[in-house]
Design a protein around this motif. Structure first.
Motif: not given
Ligand code: PEP
Ligand code: MN
Length: 367
Positions: A210-212, A235-236, A248-252
Protein backbone atom coordinates in the motif's frame (compact mmCIF):
# COMPACT_ATOMS: atom_id res chain seq x y z
CA UNK A 1 10.31 -23.21 -8.08
CA UNK A 2 9.51 -21.40 -11.32
CA UNK A 3 6.76 -23.02 -13.31
CA UNK A 4 9.12 -23.45 -16.20
CA UNK A 5 6.85 -25.72 -18.21
CA UNK A 6 4.00 -23.24 -18.47
CA UNK A 7 6.33 -20.33 -18.94
CA UNK A 8 8.60 -22.03 -21.49
CA UNK A 9 5.55 -23.05 -23.51
CA UNK A 10 4.71 -19.36 -23.74
CA UNK A 11 1.29 -20.05 -22.27
CA UNK A 12 0.81 -17.79 -19.34
CA UNK A 13 3.81 -15.75 -20.45
CA UNK A 14 3.55 -15.27 -24.22
CA UNK A 15 5.86 -12.32 -24.84
CA UNK A 16 8.66 -13.57 -22.62
CA UNK A 17 12.00 -14.37 -24.20
CA UNK A 18 12.50 -18.15 -24.21
CA UNK A 19 14.97 -18.30 -21.33
CA UNK A 20 13.21 -15.70 -19.17
CA UNK A 21 12.00 -16.98 -15.84
CA UNK A 22 9.84 -14.38 -14.11
CA UNK A 23 6.29 -13.55 -15.11
CA UNK A 24 6.10 -9.77 -14.86
CA UNK A 25 2.86 -7.83 -15.00
CA UNK A 26 2.98 -4.06 -14.52
CA UNK A 27 0.83 -1.03 -15.16
CA UNK A 28 -1.56 1.36 -13.49
CA UNK A 29 -4.05 0.35 -10.84
CA UNK A 30 -6.78 1.73 -13.13
CA UNK A 31 -7.04 2.62 -16.79
CA UNK A 32 -7.61 6.39 -16.60
CA UNK A 33 -7.21 7.67 -20.16
CA UNK A 34 -5.85 6.57 -23.54
CA UNK A 35 -2.83 8.89 -23.04
CA UNK A 36 -2.00 7.36 -19.67
CA UNK A 37 -2.11 3.84 -21.19
CA UNK A 38 -0.02 4.76 -24.24
CA UNK A 39 2.61 6.34 -22.01
CA UNK A 40 2.82 3.36 -19.66
CA UNK A 41 2.80 0.82 -22.50
CA UNK A 42 5.75 2.54 -24.18
CA UNK A 43 7.73 2.61 -20.95
CA UNK A 44 6.96 -1.02 -20.13
CA UNK A 45 7.90 -2.10 -23.62
CA UNK A 46 11.29 -0.43 -23.17
CA UNK A 47 11.77 -2.21 -19.85
CA UNK A 48 12.07 -5.54 -21.64
CA UNK A 49 10.97 -7.77 -18.76
CA UNK A 50 7.22 -7.09 -18.82
CA UNK A 51 4.94 -9.79 -20.18
CA UNK A 52 1.61 -8.00 -19.71
CA UNK A 53 0.49 -4.48 -18.98
CA UNK A 54 -2.10 -4.43 -16.22
CA UNK A 55 -4.91 -1.88 -15.85
CA UNK A 56 -8.14 -2.24 -13.90
CA UNK A 57 -11.29 -1.22 -15.75
CA UNK A 58 -13.92 -2.26 -13.17
CA UNK A 59 -12.61 -1.34 -9.75
CA UNK A 60 -13.93 -3.21 -6.71
CA UNK A 61 -13.80 -0.28 -4.28
CA UNK A 62 -14.16 -0.71 -0.54
CA UNK A 63 -15.61 2.77 -0.10
CA UNK A 64 -18.66 4.01 -2.06
CA UNK A 65 -18.26 7.05 -4.30
CA UNK A 66 -14.63 6.18 -5.06
CA UNK A 67 -13.53 5.98 -8.68
CA UNK A 68 -14.94 2.71 -10.04
CA UNK A 69 -13.18 2.55 -13.40
CA UNK A 70 -14.24 3.40 -16.94
CA UNK A 71 -15.50 -0.13 -17.72
CA UNK A 72 -15.92 -1.16 -21.35
CA UNK A 73 -14.72 2.22 -22.64
CA UNK A 74 -11.34 1.55 -21.02
CA UNK A 75 -11.21 -1.91 -22.63
CA UNK A 76 -11.49 -0.22 -26.01
CA UNK A 77 -8.50 2.01 -25.08
CA UNK A 78 -6.51 -1.00 -23.90
CA UNK A 79 -7.23 -2.87 -27.11
CA UNK A 80 -6.14 0.11 -29.18
CA UNK A 81 -2.93 0.55 -27.16
CA UNK A 82 -2.18 -3.14 -27.57
CA UNK A 83 -2.56 -2.86 -31.37
CA UNK A 84 -0.21 0.09 -31.44
CA UNK A 85 2.40 -0.97 -28.91
CA UNK A 86 2.29 -4.76 -29.18
CA UNK A 87 2.07 -4.98 -25.40
CA UNK A 88 -0.43 -7.70 -24.28
CA UNK A 89 -2.82 -6.53 -21.57
CA UNK A 90 -4.35 -7.95 -18.40
CA UNK A 91 -7.35 -6.80 -16.45
CA UNK A 92 -9.58 -7.80 -13.55
CA UNK A 93 -12.90 -9.61 -13.92
CA UNK A 94 -15.51 -10.00 -11.21
CA UNK A 95 -18.62 -11.12 -13.15
CA UNK A 96 -19.54 -13.13 -16.21
CA UNK A 97 -20.30 -9.92 -18.09
CA UNK A 98 -16.74 -8.73 -17.42
CA UNK A 99 -15.42 -11.98 -18.89
CA UNK A 100 -17.45 -11.61 -22.09
CA UNK A 101 -16.41 -7.98 -22.51
CA UNK A 102 -12.73 -8.80 -21.95
CA UNK A 103 -12.84 -11.62 -24.50
CA UNK A 104 -14.59 -9.33 -26.97
CA UNK A 105 -11.93 -6.64 -26.64
CA UNK A 106 -8.88 -8.90 -26.83
CA UNK A 107 -7.67 -9.13 -23.23
CA UNK A 108 -4.64 -11.45 -23.02
CA UNK A 109 -4.83 -12.40 -19.36
CA UNK A 110 -7.49 -12.02 -16.69
CA UNK A 111 -7.11 -11.82 -12.96
CA UNK A 112 -9.72 -12.21 -10.26
CA UNK A 113 -9.47 -9.76 -7.36
CA UNK A 114 -9.20 -10.58 -3.68
CA UNK A 115 -12.74 -9.47 -2.87
CA UNK A 116 -14.22 -11.65 -5.61
CA UNK A 117 -12.17 -14.73 -4.68
CA UNK A 118 -13.82 -14.66 -1.26
CA UNK A 119 -17.16 -15.47 -2.94
CA UNK A 120 -17.50 -18.98 -4.44
CA UNK A 121 -20.75 -18.00 -6.28
CA UNK A 122 -18.90 -15.25 -8.14
CA UNK A 123 -15.97 -17.56 -8.91
CA UNK A 124 -18.30 -20.25 -10.23
CA UNK A 125 -20.03 -17.69 -12.46
CA UNK A 126 -16.66 -16.57 -13.88
CA UNK A 127 -15.45 -20.16 -14.29
CA UNK A 128 -18.62 -21.11 -16.20
CA UNK A 129 -18.24 -18.08 -18.47
CA UNK A 130 -14.70 -19.24 -19.25
CA UNK A 131 -15.70 -22.80 -20.20
CA UNK A 132 -14.22 -23.65 -23.58
CA UNK A 133 -12.09 -20.50 -23.71
CA UNK A 134 -8.31 -20.60 -23.44
CA UNK A 135 -6.98 -17.51 -21.71
CA UNK A 136 -4.59 -17.40 -18.73
CA UNK A 137 -6.34 -16.54 -15.47
CA UNK A 138 -4.61 -15.51 -12.25
CA UNK A 139 -6.43 -15.84 -8.95
CA UNK A 140 -5.55 -13.39 -6.19
CA UNK A 141 -5.60 -14.64 -2.64
CA UNK A 142 -8.89 -13.98 -0.80
CA UNK A 143 -8.98 -11.18 1.78
CA UNK A 144 -8.85 -13.66 4.64
CA UNK A 145 -5.89 -16.00 5.15
CA UNK A 146 -7.88 -19.01 3.98
CA UNK A 147 -5.79 -21.32 1.80
CA UNK A 148 -8.74 -23.63 1.12
CA UNK A 149 -10.83 -20.78 -0.27
CA UNK A 150 -7.93 -19.72 -2.52
CA UNK A 151 -7.34 -23.28 -3.76
CA UNK A 152 -11.09 -23.76 -4.15
CA UNK A 153 -11.28 -20.82 -6.57
CA UNK A 154 -8.29 -22.14 -8.53
CA UNK A 155 -9.89 -25.57 -8.74
CA UNK A 156 -13.25 -24.18 -9.91
CA UNK A 157 -11.42 -22.64 -12.87
CA UNK A 158 -9.48 -25.82 -13.55
CA UNK A 159 -12.69 -27.87 -13.44
CA UNK A 160 -14.23 -25.50 -15.98
CA UNK A 161 -11.38 -26.44 -18.32
CA UNK A 162 -9.20 -23.33 -17.93
CA UNK A 163 -5.73 -24.75 -18.56
CA UNK A 164 -3.54 -21.82 -17.61
CA UNK A 165 -4.45 -20.94 -14.06
CA UNK A 166 -2.00 -19.16 -11.79
CA UNK A 167 -2.11 -17.28 -8.49
CA UNK A 168 -1.26 -13.83 -7.20
CA UNK A 169 -0.22 -13.30 -3.61
CA UNK A 170 -1.41 -9.83 -2.48
CA UNK A 171 -1.49 -10.25 1.27
CA UNK A 172 -4.36 -10.53 3.76
CA UNK A 173 -6.52 -8.03 5.59
CA UNK A 174 -4.69 -6.50 8.56
CA UNK A 175 -6.47 -6.36 11.90
CA UNK A 176 -3.75 -4.50 13.75
CA UNK A 177 -1.39 -1.59 13.12
CA UNK A 178 1.08 -2.54 10.41
CA UNK A 179 3.43 -0.73 8.08
CA UNK A 180 1.75 -2.63 5.26
CA UNK A 181 -1.76 -2.28 3.86
CA UNK A 182 -2.08 -6.07 3.84
CA UNK A 183 -0.26 -8.67 5.88
CA UNK A 184 1.95 -10.79 3.56
CA UNK A 185 1.77 -14.09 5.48
CA UNK A 186 4.20 -15.50 2.92
CA UNK A 187 3.79 -18.99 4.30
CA UNK A 188 0.25 -19.25 2.91
CA UNK A 189 1.41 -18.52 -0.64
CA UNK A 190 4.37 -20.86 -0.19
CA UNK A 191 2.02 -23.57 1.05
CA UNK A 192 -0.17 -23.04 -2.03
CA UNK A 193 2.95 -23.55 -4.17
CA UNK A 194 3.98 -26.61 -2.18
CA UNK A 195 0.51 -28.13 -2.67
CA UNK A 196 0.53 -27.24 -6.39
CA UNK A 197 4.14 -27.31 -7.62
CA UNK A 198 3.07 -26.74 -11.24
CA UNK A 199 1.14 -23.57 -10.40
CA UNK A 200 2.62 -20.19 -11.36
CA UNK A 201 2.48 -18.07 -8.21
CA UNK A 202 3.50 -14.41 -8.43
CA UNK A 203 3.50 -11.69 -5.80
CA UNK A 204 1.84 -8.26 -5.83
CA UNK A 205 4.01 -5.99 -3.65
CA UNK A 206 1.82 -2.97 -4.48
CA UNK A 207 -1.29 -4.30 -2.76
CA UNK A 208 0.69 -5.90 0.05
CA UNK A 209 2.48 -2.69 0.96
CA UNK A 210 0.00 0.00 0.00
CA UNK A 211 3.06 2.24 -0.10
CA UNK A 212 5.48 2.95 -2.93
CA UNK A 213 8.46 3.00 -0.57
CA UNK A 214 8.19 -0.73 0.17
CA UNK A 215 7.83 -2.03 -3.40
CA UNK A 216 11.52 -2.81 -3.90
CA UNK A 217 11.87 -4.48 -0.52
CA UNK A 218 8.82 -6.70 -1.03
CA UNK A 219 9.67 -7.51 -4.64
CA UNK A 220 13.14 -8.64 -3.62
CA UNK A 221 11.73 -10.69 -0.77
CA UNK A 222 9.23 -12.39 -3.10
CA UNK A 223 11.83 -13.26 -5.72
CA UNK A 224 14.25 -14.53 -3.06
CA UNK A 225 11.48 -16.71 -1.70
CA UNK A 226 11.11 -18.27 -5.14
CA UNK A 227 7.91 -16.62 -6.42
CA UNK A 228 7.51 -17.00 -10.19
CA UNK A 229 7.13 -13.29 -10.85
CA UNK A 230 5.56 -9.99 -9.83
CA UNK A 231 2.54 -7.81 -10.46
CA UNK A 232 3.47 -4.18 -9.79
CA UNK A 233 1.37 -1.01 -10.08
CA UNK A 234 3.14 1.53 -12.30
CA UNK A 235 1.69 4.95 -13.12
CA UNK A 236 3.24 7.82 -15.12
CA UNK A 237 2.30 10.23 -12.35
CA UNK A 238 1.34 8.31 -9.18
CA UNK A 239 0.29 11.44 -7.23
CA UNK A 240 -2.51 12.05 -9.73
CA UNK A 241 -3.74 8.43 -9.81
CA UNK A 242 -7.52 7.98 -9.47
CA UNK A 243 -7.03 4.87 -7.30
CA UNK A 244 -4.23 3.53 -5.08
CA UNK A 245 -2.14 6.70 -5.49
CA UNK A 246 0.07 5.94 -2.46
CA UNK A 247 1.34 2.60 -3.72
CA UNK A 248 2.02 3.24 -7.40
CA UNK A 249 5.54 3.83 -8.65
CA UNK A 250 6.84 5.65 -11.71
CA UNK A 251 8.18 3.79 -14.75
CA UNK A 252 11.71 4.92 -13.79
CA UNK A 253 11.40 3.53 -10.28
CA UNK A 254 9.99 0.30 -11.73
CA UNK A 255 12.85 0.01 -14.24
CA UNK A 256 15.43 0.38 -11.52
CA UNK A 257 13.78 -2.29 -9.32
CA UNK A 258 13.53 -4.75 -12.21
CA UNK A 259 17.11 -4.08 -13.30
CA UNK A 260 18.40 -4.68 -9.79
CA UNK A 261 16.38 -7.86 -9.48
CA UNK A 262 16.80 -9.54 -12.83
CA UNK A 263 19.47 -8.06 -15.05
CA UNK A 264 22.44 -9.72 -13.37
CA UNK A 265 20.50 -12.98 -13.18
CA UNK A 266 19.64 -12.82 -16.87
CA UNK A 267 23.25 -12.07 -17.84
CA UNK A 268 24.38 -15.02 -15.75
CA UNK A 269 21.75 -17.28 -17.30
CA UNK A 270 22.95 -16.31 -20.78
CA UNK A 271 26.59 -16.91 -19.83
CA UNK A 272 25.64 -20.28 -18.35
CA UNK A 273 23.95 -21.29 -21.63
CA UNK A 274 27.05 -20.35 -23.60
CA UNK A 275 29.35 -22.22 -21.22
CA UNK A 276 27.14 -25.30 -21.35
CA UNK A 277 27.16 -25.25 -25.14
CA UNK A 278 30.97 -25.20 -25.03
CA UNK A 279 31.05 -28.10 -22.58
CA UNK A 280 28.70 -30.10 -24.82
CA UNK A 281 30.94 -29.49 -27.82
CA UNK A 282 34.04 -30.54 -25.85
CA UNK A 283 32.30 -33.67 -24.57
CA UNK A 284 31.48 -34.60 -28.14
CA UNK A 285 35.11 -34.10 -29.05
CA UNK A 286 36.19 -36.29 -26.13
CA UNK A 287 33.85 -39.10 -27.17
CA UNK A 288 35.03 -38.78 -30.78
CA UNK A 289 38.70 -38.91 -29.66
CA UNK A 290 38.07 -41.92 -27.40
CA UNK A 291 36.31 -43.84 -30.11
CA UNK A 292 39.11 -43.11 -32.59
CA UNK A 293 41.72 -44.06 -30.05
CA UNK A 294 39.94 -47.34 -29.45
CA UNK A 295 39.76 -48.09 -33.20
CA UNK A 296 43.51 -47.50 -33.53
CA UNK A 297 44.21 -49.69 -30.49
CA UNK A 298 42.30 -52.50 -32.19
CA UNK A 299 44.39 -52.04 -35.29
CA UNK A 300 47.55 -52.19 -33.13
CA UNK A 301 46.30 -55.44 -31.60
CA UNK A 302 45.96 -56.93 -35.08
CA UNK A 303 49.55 -55.96 -35.91
CA UNK A 304 50.80 -57.30 -32.53
CA UNK A 305 49.05 -60.60 -33.24
CA UNK A 306 50.42 -60.93 -36.70
CA UNK A 307 53.95 -60.14 -35.58
CA UNK A 308 53.71 -62.29 -32.44
CA UNK A 309 54.18 -59.40 -29.99
CA UNK A 310 52.82 -59.32 -26.44
CA UNK A 311 49.62 -57.35 -25.86
CA UNK A 312 50.87 -55.75 -22.63
CA UNK A 313 54.01 -53.72 -23.13
CA UNK A 314 54.76 -51.88 -19.85
CA UNK A 315 57.65 -49.78 -21.19
CA UNK A 316 55.54 -48.36 -23.97
CA UNK A 317 52.69 -47.63 -21.57
CA UNK A 318 54.95 -45.88 -19.04
CA UNK A 319 56.26 -43.75 -21.85
CA UNK A 320 52.73 -42.80 -22.95
CA UNK A 321 51.68 -42.11 -19.39
CA UNK A 322 54.59 -39.86 -18.53
CA UNK A 323 54.07 -37.93 -21.78
CA UNK A 324 50.41 -37.18 -21.02
CA UNK A 325 51.12 -36.46 -17.36
CA UNK A 326 53.78 -33.93 -18.39
CA UNK A 327 51.46 -32.31 -20.95
CA UNK A 328 48.57 -32.31 -18.47
CA UNK A 329 50.75 -30.72 -15.80
CA UNK A 330 51.69 -27.90 -18.15
CA UNK A 331 47.98 -27.34 -18.87
CA UNK A 332 46.91 -27.30 -15.23
CA UNK A 333 45.67 -30.89 -14.83
CA UNK A 334 46.47 -32.80 -11.65
CA UNK A 335 48.89 -35.73 -12.09
CA UNK A 336 46.65 -38.05 -10.10
CA UNK A 337 43.65 -37.24 -12.31
CA UNK A 338 45.54 -37.73 -15.60
CA UNK A 339 47.00 -41.00 -14.32
CA UNK A 340 43.60 -42.36 -13.29
CA UNK A 341 41.95 -41.28 -16.54
CA UNK A 342 44.62 -42.73 -18.82
CA UNK A 343 44.97 -45.94 -16.88
CA UNK A 344 41.25 -46.41 -17.27
CA UNK A 345 41.46 -45.76 -21.03
CA UNK A 346 44.39 -48.14 -21.24
CA UNK A 347 42.52 -50.86 -19.36
CA UNK A 348 39.63 -50.56 -21.78
CA UNK A 349 41.86 -50.82 -24.84
CA UNK A 350 43.78 -53.81 -23.37
CA UNK A 351 40.48 -55.56 -22.81
CA UNK A 352 39.49 -54.94 -26.42
CA UNK A 353 42.90 -56.08 -27.62
CA UNK A 354 42.78 -59.24 -25.49
CA UNK A 355 39.30 -60.09 -26.70
CA UNK A 356 40.51 -59.70 -30.22
CA UNK A 357 43.59 -61.91 -29.85
CA UNK A 358 41.46 -64.57 -28.17
CA UNK A 359 39.05 -64.53 -31.11
CA UNK A 360 41.93 -64.83 -33.52
CA UNK A 361 43.57 -67.77 -31.73
CA UNK A 362 40.22 -69.52 -31.59
CA UNK A 363 39.82 -68.91 -35.29
CA UNK A 364 43.25 -70.44 -35.88
CA UNK A 365 42.39 -73.40 -33.61
CA UNK A 366 39.08 -74.21 -35.31
CA UNK A 367 39.76 -72.73 -38.73
C1 PEP B 1 -6.03 -4.53 -8.16
O1 PEP B 1 -5.16 -5.35 -8.52
O2 PEP B 1 -6.17 -3.43 -8.67
C2 PEP B 1 -6.90 -4.88 -7.02
C3 PEP B 1 -8.08 -4.36 -6.86
O3 PEP B 1 -6.31 -5.72 -6.21
P1 PEP B 1 -6.85 -6.62 -4.99
O4 PEP B 1 -7.94 -7.47 -5.55
O5 PEP B 1 -5.62 -7.38 -4.65
O6 PEP B 1 -7.27 -5.69 -3.90
MN1 MN C 1 -4.80 -1.16 -7.10
Amino acid sequence: MANEKLIAEGGINPSAPKDAKPLIIAGPCSAESPQQLVEVAQELKKNGFVNYMRAGVWKPRTTPNSFEGYGTEALIWLNQVKQESGMPFATEVATEKHVYECLKFGADLLWIGARTVSNPFAIQEIASALRGVQIPVLVKNPLSPDLKLWEGAINRLRLAGVKEVGAIHRGFTVWHASPFRNFPMWEIALQLKANNPELTVISDPSHISGNSKYIELLSTRAINLGFDGLMVEVHPNPKLALSDAMQQITPNQFNSIIRNLFEAKQANAELMNELRAEIDALDELLVWALSNRMAIATEIARVKCETGQKIIQPDRWNEVLSKVIGKGHKMGLRTEFVKRLFNSIHRESLQTQEAMTQNRSEMVKFG
